[in-house]
Design an enzyme around this catalytic site. Structure first.
Site, PDB file in Angstrom:
ATOM      1  N   THR A   1     -21.759  -8.054  -9.620  1.00  0.00           N
ATOM      2  CA  THR A   1     -20.371  -8.183 -10.054  1.00  0.00           C
ATOM      3  C   THR A   1     -19.602  -6.887  -9.821  1.00  0.00           C
ATOM      4  O   THR A   1     -18.423  -6.909  -9.451  1.00  0.00           O
ATOM      5  CB  THR A   1     -20.332  -8.537 -11.556  1.00  0.00           C
ATOM      6  OG1 THR A   1     -21.129  -9.695 -11.759  1.00  0.00           O
ATOM      7  CG2 THR A   1     -18.906  -8.812 -12.005  1.00  0.00           C
TER       8      THR A   1
ATOM      9  N   HIS B   1     -18.497  -6.735  -6.356  1.00  0.00           N
ATOM     10  CA  HIS B   1     -17.342  -7.621  -6.169  1.00  0.00           C
ATOM     11  C   HIS B   1     -16.047  -6.925  -6.629  1.00  0.00           C
ATOM     12  O   HIS B   1     -15.025  -6.978  -5.951  1.00  0.00           O
ATOM     13  CB  HIS B   1     -17.506  -8.919  -6.973  1.00  0.00           C
ATOM     14  CG  HIS B   1     -18.364  -9.934  -6.306  1.00  0.00           C
ATOM     15  ND1 HIS B   1     -18.001 -10.572  -5.150  1.00  0.00           N
ATOM     16  CD2 HIS B   1     -19.585 -10.435  -6.645  1.00  0.00           C
ATOM     17  CE1 HIS B   1     -18.950 -11.436  -4.801  1.00  0.00           C
ATOM     18  NE2 HIS B   1     -19.933 -11.360  -5.680  1.00  0.00           N
TER      19      HIS B   1
ATOM     20  N   CYS C   1     -16.019 -20.173 -32.388  1.00  0.00           N
ATOM     21  CA  CYS C   1     -15.800 -21.463 -31.712  1.00  0.00           C
ATOM     22  C   CYS C   1     -17.002 -22.379 -31.940  1.00  0.00           C
ATOM     23  O   CYS C   1     -18.022 -21.991 -32.496  1.00  0.00           O
ATOM     24  CB  CYS C   1     -15.576 -21.246 -30.213  1.00  0.00           C
ATOM     25  SG  CYS C   1     -17.070 -20.758 -29.331  1.00  0.00           S
TER      26      CYS C   1
ATOM     27  N   CYS D   1     -20.016 -19.103 -25.224  1.00  0.00           N
ATOM     28  CA  CYS D   1     -18.821 -19.117 -26.084  1.00  0.00           C
ATOM     29  C   CYS D   1     -17.612 -19.667 -25.320  1.00  0.00           C
ATOM     30  O   CYS D   1     -17.425 -19.377 -24.134  1.00  0.00           O
ATOM     31  CB  CYS D   1     -18.555 -17.678 -26.536  1.00  0.00           C
ATOM     32  SG  CYS D   1     -16.932 -17.401 -27.267  1.00  0.00           S
TER      33      CYS D   1
ATOM     34  N   ILE E   1     -32.563  -9.261 -10.332  1.00  0.00           N
ATOM     35  CA  ILE E   1     -32.919 -10.322 -11.293  1.00  0.00           C
ATOM     36  C   ILE E   1     -34.069 -11.161 -10.741  1.00  0.00           C
ATOM     37  O   ILE E   1     -34.998 -11.532 -11.462  1.00  0.00           O
ATOM     38  CB  ILE E   1     -31.693 -11.192 -11.635  1.00  0.00           C
ATOM     39  CG1 ILE E   1     -30.613 -10.318 -12.300  1.00  0.00           C
ATOM     40  CG2 ILE E   1     -32.085 -12.325 -12.571  1.00  0.00           C
ATOM     41  CD1 ILE E   1     -29.331 -11.068 -12.641  1.00  0.00           C
TER      42      ILE E   1
ATOM     43  N   ARG F   1     -37.002  -6.296   0.337  1.00  0.00           N
ATOM     44  CA  ARG F   1     -37.033  -6.985  -0.958  1.00  0.00           C
ATOM     45  C   ARG F   1     -38.293  -7.834  -1.098  1.00  0.00           C
ATOM     46  O   ARG F   1     -38.836  -7.977  -2.197  1.00  0.00           O
ATOM     47  CB  ARG F   1     -35.772  -7.829  -1.106  1.00  0.00           C
ATOM     48  CG  ARG F   1     -34.581  -6.910  -1.379  1.00  0.00           C
ATOM     49  CD  ARG F   1     -33.392  -7.648  -1.908  1.00  0.00           C
ATOM     50  NE  ARG F   1     -32.553  -6.720  -2.674  1.00  0.00           N
ATOM     51  CZ  ARG F   1     -31.302  -6.976  -3.023  1.00  0.00           C
ATOM     52  NH1 ARG F   1     -30.730  -8.121  -2.680  1.00  0.00           N
ATOM     53  NH2 ARG F   1     -30.621  -6.096  -3.727  1.00  0.00           N
TER      54      ARG F   1
END
Lengths: 343, 343, 343, 343
Positions: free
Chosen positions: C40, C43, C97, C108, C176, C201
């Site tokens: 992220t 990005h 919520c 959420c 991950i 990798r």
């Protein structure tokens, strides 16, 4: 304010004038409109072994099933507002322990219980932590609001695993058992059998949708259930009687691979034939306590809003606060459904 | 015997006189009383891409939903007897592969399908392996027996995970969708929404218990469903339309953490917004095909015996075998429920 | 304080001097010791379509994976203390919520994300709500602490359903994915296959315990996996590549009745063959995002304490805050494991 | 052929010459290479109450754990061939009852048990139905093949619900307990505690991977386990001792919301504190018997093929058939692992 206070370590309790509860920063103060009597209240009233075991601090205002209107809020309260109509969640979780943090608040490691460990709802006002205030629709009757807590136990017990399309037997037709019968009927149980020893309650069971009722004192439970199930036994056992012999009977009529929800509280250890009734049977057993916070409450709301489940036949009697002794005496007969106390 | 035979790789099929099927050692021979038309039959009749893809061997007697009476049994048959009334399971598992051996016969690695890979039930007689003969109560009408196969798909789709106490939307109100609506209603779905583009089918949906029906061509499905669910979306999506845009719409109105049963067969690949509709949503998706053998069938039996679920409104039309072309044409309009063929 | 600030809607970000964050009543202020780079962040740095879609408010301090020491607490903070060593949970749930109240805080309805919607952790100090501070053992290295957030995604993906005793293929050997491989190896996966297109990798995958690695550009993934699994396919697919073609490939080698965890984020809609890969396969698919709060964190703690899982080979590089651009450039090569930023 | 025959309703059994078993149409005849002694065999040998309860028909060749080579097949046998190396499944399901038809053959309503209800495997030859012959790789040693049946019970008990990433305590370190310890270790159990009263078995437990062993006679089990688990208790209890007091102890150290696999067979009813140990705890209990047919066997095959689980330390002794009495006497000491009989 007026409240029912348990003062001494012996049978009884008195209607007294006491100060309104203090409202702590995280609390909401509720003007109680309707309360309901639970088996635990009878234990406290009669000062049974059960009451002694749970370390009730005296004097205590007991009672924990109720609905009312919020009249004051503590300074840290963020969601509940003055004027909200609420039902009370009895279980006061710590919010910080392992169980609370993994979504198991209903089995909090440090649980306190309203009306058992802290002052409860047989009173004009009760203070509860905000987390224990469940907001009700403003048009819901207070009487219905007062049964949410008990209804929630039945919701938890029935829905803990698949129920629709299965056969089920419910042992114990007290108020939670009656709710469970209604919920089982609502949920597509294919064969719904209710067992109790008191004829009045079996009649209520029929009203709530039990197709077959069995009086365990007059009829052969096991033979009858096995006949009804091609000798295989039932898919699901919902045990609400707390009676050791009923529990054993329930396991005897469970089918191999069946599911059990244990809810009713036996007053002593229970002897079980683990070999034949659990191990060889490949049974799956769930211990059920309280209401999942707050999946159970949301599910209950959805069920009530569906208009397809009517809990009202379970409410058989209403008394004023001043008639409290009379209400307790009636509850002790075990012939009635839910008994309400109008505050 | 008379049978509907698909002979050529083009539109159409003919009623012909053909020899009775041979009965192999493990087979039972059923005199078909009632058959039912499935979407697959229309594909075969019209020789669509779907029909080409599944390697239909020609000539073929098609048709796979049926009920009838057993008139002959092979020498290795042990449970089914001549005179038994049966419904047919369409999926013919090998019984020996990994899937069959772990209880997943419905997704057998070597599956053959009745009326697609071997001769089927639009005929006076059909031979099926014993394992595919489900014994019906002798007093059940053949018309009801003929819908068990399709009803079973709905049972599988609805009950693959918890359904009672949840809200659900069902996309596609063809026969299986209509059964699914009836089953959802039976099973304690709290909010039951049916979506289709054909008004006649939405009317049938109402008859089967849908509280809310939405015509996806005239109404804003997503807006309406979100309004009905406090903006949260539905708990369960049962997808039976097979329409790519409907599938996307369905995922859009699924609540976070919701469950999907994908059943309807799209005719091509489907573009999905996996990020927003599956991953960020924490969705759980089940692919559903056929009927679990035989949990689904037992569950279906229990549901039918409960007397609380009535599939009959789904049966809208009946034709004789000689009127087969007419029946197919009516089925193609997508305005009817289940169409039966009386043999 | 020093921080990496994204200021303009174009490629890049700068190391700047900015004020320390304000500490609100429910916040804790953490002196960041180690941060880690996530996809992220790349990005946001490159201002891709993804960054535009998630409504990043500029200027913004980004970065959301980190560990550090608490140096100040807001007045409503009750559990975390000054001096505590913590890792940060990126997801900031509203707590009120429907999803939050039923134990689904990780999805959420009103989620804010650290380093995306509010100022993040590529800075000397970051302020986070108390609920997002996970207390670490005081002897844990800050480097290990900084990977907890990413490791948690892998824990969530692997353990969402049974994994022990099953075969698994992991697509995508980024950080991950590498954690997932290590966890799968730790968890009794019987056949552990890693797929990527980058040799470096795949070498890391081997270090983390993958028995078989497949370079999807050079080898026939489907053929190889089917050969390894007697033609049946794998029990479990953990999809971390986000590549549409890899996702399709993954589904092709999933066994009938298999399970999928979808985690990697495709940059566009994905075309899926739902008929053959989901429906006929009877597949079960889970969308996975973030970490269950806090089951995942407790499980992660237990796994780390077991001493049987070593995430360290995944950490391949460390840079100082001033070398941030260099670190981002290296991360973009997709040849490395987790890249840390020492603050 | 030679066989160990139980002839009289008293202690003992004799090595005799008896005719080879008849091979029925669905049977395979196995030349037994290695058999193994199970607790049940000791019950039969000693003619205990347990033996009387299970209606053993005399005379009987007992023994039910074995491996061998198929030397003859009945005319209806389709999958197994002469020359195949097989392990035996002890449970002979009827294949036709409700349980068998829904994938629960291991809890068949009409189960017969090899070596209990029909002649068993302490013999040169044993005839078993084809369904009970599990084909082994031809290069597997007969000794390993002979432990599959017992290993399968452990596989079933451990994998009936999520295990990876959880803490577990195993009560009872007999052979199945030792396998369970090895499997728990293989499966990513984070804290693995073994409890027994015999030091030799605790040593074997350590060899199989138990990090912590507790001698229940010398140490305070509950205190120790609670200390090891921050006072919360263990996630999973695998009960293999069959001892009523151990079962109670196990429940006492189970965490709230924890899972129990009950496997060990108590010789009498067991008194349980259902209120505190099941209901208030929100526990989930599985009764475990036999091996799921055939999910458990396939899982076992996958685990063995992984090369990451070594059951061999559990095999502590081997005897010839003629030394049978000596082997039984050694087994009775409860100090050994699995004892094999070479035929």
């Amino acid at each position: 304010m007026k409240a029912i206070v348990k003062e001494k370590e012996r049978v009884g309790a008195s209607l007294k004038d006491v100060p309104r509860p203090e409202v702590k920063p995280g609390d909401v103060l509720v003007r109680v409109e309707t309360a309901a009597i639970c088996g635990t209240d009878i234990h406290i009233y009669n000062w049974t072994q059960y009451a002694k075991n749970v370390n009730v601090p005296l004097p205590l205002i007991f009672g924990h099933e109720f609905s009312g209107e919020v009249v004051e809020i503590g300074r840290n309260v963020s969601q509940i507002k003055v004027g909200d109509i609420v039902a009370g969640e009895t279980h006061i979780p710590c919010g910080m322990c392992y169980q609370c943090r993994i979504g198991n608040q209903h089995i909090c490691q440090n649980m306190k219980i309203l009306g058992i460990h802290v002052n409860g709802a047989f009173a004009e006002y009760v203070a509860i932590p905000e987390v224990c205030a469940w907001k009700l629709p403003s048009n819901l009757s207070f009487d219905i609001g007062a049964i949410y807590e008990a209804l929630g136990v039945a919701v938890h017990a029935i829905f803990v695993d698949n129920i629709a399309g299965k056969s089920a037997v419910i042992f114990g037709c007290g108020p939670i058992g009656l709710f469970a019968i209604g919920l089982a009927n609502f949920s597509g149980v294919t064969q719904l059998i209710a067992v109790d020893v008191i004829e009045e309650r079996l009649n209520l069971a029929k009203k709530m949708g039990a197709r077959i009722t069995i009086n365990a004192e007059r009829e052969k439970v096991e033979e009858k259930v096995l006949n009804l199930t091609r000798g295989i036994g039932v898919d699901v056992l919902i045990e609400l009687s707390g009676s050791p012999s009923a529990i054993r009977q329930g396991f005897n009529i469970l089918r191999k691979g069946g599911r059990v929800s244990l809810v009713g509280l036996p007053s002593s250890r229970v002897e079980l034939d683990l070999v034949n009734n659990v191990i060889y049977k490949g049974a799956k057993i769930y211990g059920i306590t309280g209401r999942e916070m707050f999946s159970t409450w949301y599910k209950m709301r959805a069920i009530m809003e569906s208009g397809k489940f009517d809990p009202r036949p379970v409410i058989t009697d209403k008394f004023n606060l001043s008639e409290f002794q009379k209400a307790i005496k009636l509850a002790e007969t075990c012939t009635r459904g839910k008994i309400l106390i109008k505050i």
